[in-house]
Structure formats: C-alpha cells, structure tokens
Design a protein around this motif. Structure first.
Motif, PDB file in Angstrom:
ATOM      1  N   GLN A 200       3.075   9.269 -12.992  1.00  0.00           N
ATOM      2  CA  GLN A 200       2.844   8.709 -14.315  1.00  0.00           C
ATOM      3  C   GLN A 200       3.883   7.647 -14.651  1.00  0.00           C
ATOM      4  OE1 GLN A 200       2.822  11.990 -17.011  1.00  0.00           O
ATOM      5  NE2 GLN A 200       0.852  12.802 -16.276  1.00  0.00           N
ATOM      6  N   ALA A 202       5.446   5.825 -12.548  1.00  0.00           N
ATOM      7  CA  ALA A 202       5.186   4.649 -11.718  1.00  0.00           C
ATOM      8  C   ALA A 202       4.075   3.800 -12.330  1.00  0.00           C
ATOM      9  CB  ALA A 202       4.809   5.097 -10.302  1.00  0.00           C
ATOM     10  N   VAL A 203       3.012   4.455 -12.867  1.00  0.00           N
ATOM     11  CA  VAL A 203       1.917   3.717 -13.520  1.00  0.00           C
ATOM     12  C   VAL A 203       2.430   2.968 -14.724  1.00  0.00           C
ATOM     13  CG1 VAL A 203      -0.247   3.990 -14.785  1.00  0.00           C
ATOM     14  CG2 VAL A 203       0.137   5.288 -12.670  1.00  0.00           C
ATOM     15  N   ALA A 205       5.532   2.036 -15.256  1.00  0.00           N
ATOM     16  CA  ALA A 205       6.412   0.959 -14.811  1.00  0.00           C
ATOM     17  C   ALA A 205       5.598  -0.241 -14.323  1.00  0.00           C
ATOM     18  CB  ALA A 205       7.328   1.467 -13.703  1.00  0.00           C
ATOM     19  N   GLU A 206       4.474   0.026 -13.608  1.00  0.00           N
ATOM     20  CA  GLU A 206       3.631  -1.057 -13.118  1.00  0.00           C
ATOM     21  C   GLU A 206       2.973  -1.801 -14.271  1.00  0.00           C
ATOM     22  OE1 GLU A 206      -0.145  -1.727 -10.049  1.00  0.00           O
ATOM     23  OE2 GLU A 206       0.772   0.270 -10.259  1.00  0.00           O
ATOM     24  N   ALA A 207       2.490  -1.026 -15.270  1.00  0.00           N
ATOM     25  CA  ALA A 207       1.859  -1.656 -16.435  1.00  0.00           C
ATOM     26  C   ALA A 207       2.862  -2.515 -17.185  1.00  0.00           C
ATOM     27  CB  ALA A 207       1.288  -0.566 -17.348  1.00  0.00           C
ATOM     28  N   THR A 209       5.448  -3.932 -15.956  1.00  0.00           N
ATOM     29  CA  THR A 209       5.746  -5.105 -15.128  1.00  0.00           C
ATOM     30  C   THR A 209       4.690  -6.195 -15.361  1.00  0.00           C
ATOM     31  OG1 THR A 209       6.797  -3.725 -13.422  1.00  0.00           O
ATOM     32  CG2 THR A 209       6.065  -5.937 -12.769  1.00  0.00           C
ATOM     33  N   SER A 210       3.425  -5.776 -15.385  1.00  0.00           N
ATOM     34  CA  SER A 210       2.338  -6.738 -15.647  1.00  0.00           C
ATOM     35  C   SER A 210       2.484  -7.345 -17.029  1.00  0.00           C
ATOM     36  CB  SER A 210       0.982  -6.031 -15.504  1.00  0.00           C
ATOM     37  OG  SER A 210       0.819  -5.518 -14.196  1.00  0.00           O
ATOM     38  N   GLU A 213       5.182  -9.985 -17.083  1.00  0.00           N
ATOM     39  CA  GLU A 213       4.741 -11.218 -16.436  1.00  0.00           C
ATOM     40  C   GLU A 213       3.826 -12.008 -17.362  1.00  0.00           C
ATOM     41  OE1 GLU A 213       5.714 -12.561 -13.625  1.00  0.00           O
ATOM     42  OE2 GLU A 213       7.132 -10.890 -13.314  1.00  0.00           O
TER      43      GLU A 213
END
Length: 230
Positions: A200, A202-203, A205-207, A209-210, A213
């Motif tokens: 969870q 990691a998800v 953190a990825e969101a 990150t997007s 950007e």
C-alpha cells in the motif's frame, strides 16, 4: 579499739600480702600455662608430619594421595551425599594419615642406612633391608593408585551429575520455550500483514510521484515565456 595509725598499718600489711599472693599465683599460672603448652605441643606433634621428614619419593606419593582425597571431598557428588559422604569423611582422612605415618617411618629407616657399608656381610644385609623397605613402599603406592582410581570415578560421576543438572534446568525451562514459540506462531501472518502495508505504501508513493511530475509540468506551462533578446 585500735588507733587510726594501727588501722592504716594493718591495711597496708593486708594490701602487701594480697599483692604478694597475686604475684605468686601469676608466676604459678605462667608455669602451669607453659607446661600445658608443652604437653599440647607434644600431643599435637604426634599428629603432625613435616615435609622434611619424608624422602622426595615419599613426599610425591603422599601428595598424590592427598590430591586424590581432596578431589573426592570437594566433589559435588560427595557434598550432595550421592556417594557415601559419612564413610568418606572418616575413611579418607584415616587413609591419608596412615599413608603419612608409613611414609615417615620408611623415610627414617631409609635415611638410617650406612652410607659406606663395611664388608660384604653388611652389603648383603643392607640389600635385604632395602628389599623389605621397597615392598612396604610398593604397598603404599598400590593404596595411592587405588585412591586415585576412586577419585577418577568421582570426577566422572561429577561430570555426569553436571550434565544431569543442566538437562534438568533445560527441561524446567521447556514450558517457557513452548510458550515463546506459541507467541511467535503469528509471525507468518504478521509478515503477510506487513507486506500488504508495504504494498500500500508503494502504491501511495508511486501515485505521489506521478502527482509531483504532473505538478512540475503544470508549473512550467503557467510560467510566462522568457523575454525576447535583441
């Protein structure tokens, strides 16, 4: 009625006699004490053998016997009564004292031999004497060897006792180990739970990150164009 001078004289005479009597008793007491001390020393001397009374060979034999006795008396199996403690406390000191007295007597006889035998007859008698003394010393050595064998057995019994004691301690702690094992039986479930939480994170953190950007791109578009240069 006696005068005061007479009374004082009688008192002084009485004090002097008392002092003299005390001095006599003190001297007599010291003489008696010295005699008692001498008698005590003579009595205790019969139960004491000095190292210098023994030959080198006899000192070594006695030391071996004493070491064997000490090993037994200091062992756990003796102190806890797992072997015949009462018998040991009587028999072993008895053996030790007998060894000491025999070795002392042997040493005296050995040292009493003539250094320079005068004649063949003396040499023959001296050899027979030495053979008899050696036989007695061999008997002492057999007893010392028997004491050492007993001490070795006691050392082995002590080792077995220590192993048994440690096994007992470990057995007594077995319930605690099982309880600890039961408390850690949820480790697999806990690991799965933590791995899910990690996924969870990691998800997220990825969101994030997007999102960062995208925010950077939007900020660049919103900025005014750079001024034209001449």
């Amino acid at each position: 009625m006696p005068s005061s001078r007479t009374s004082r004289g009688l008192a002084a005479l009485g004090a002097g006699l008392a002092t003299a009597a005390y001095a006599i008793l003190l001297v007599a007491g010291r003489i008696h004490e010295r005699r008692l001390t001498e008698r005590y020393w003579r009595a205790s001397r019969e139960h004491f053998i000095a190292p210098e009374e023994l030959t080198d060979e006899c000192r070594l034999l006695l030391a071996r016997g004493q070491q064997a006795t000490t090993t037994v008396m200091r062992s756990h199996v003796h102190r806890h009564g797992l072997i015949d403690k009462a018998h040991n406390e009587v028999a072993l000191p008895g053996h030790e004292w007998e060894l000491a007295t025999i070795l002392r007597d042997y040493s005296r006889l050995a040292e009493a031999e003539p250094r320079k035998p005068a004649g063949g007859e003396v040499v023959t008698l001296l050899q027979k004497r030495r053979d008899a003394l050696r036989a007695s010393l061999d008997g002492v050595e057999r007893r010392v060897v028997a004491l050492e064998a007993y001490a070795d057995r006691v050392v082995e019994a002590d080792r077995q006792w220590e192993e048994w004691r440690q096994i007992e301690e470990l057995s007594e702690g077995a319930d605690a180990v099982l309880d600890l094992l039961a408390r850690t039986a949820r480790d697999d479930m806990a690991v799965a739970e933590i791995e899910g939480m990690t996924g969870q994170a990691a998800v997220v953190a990825e969101a994030l990150t997007s999102a960062v950007e995208s925010a950077k791109k939007a900020a660049v578009i919103a900025l005014p164009p750079p001024a034209a240069t001449a």
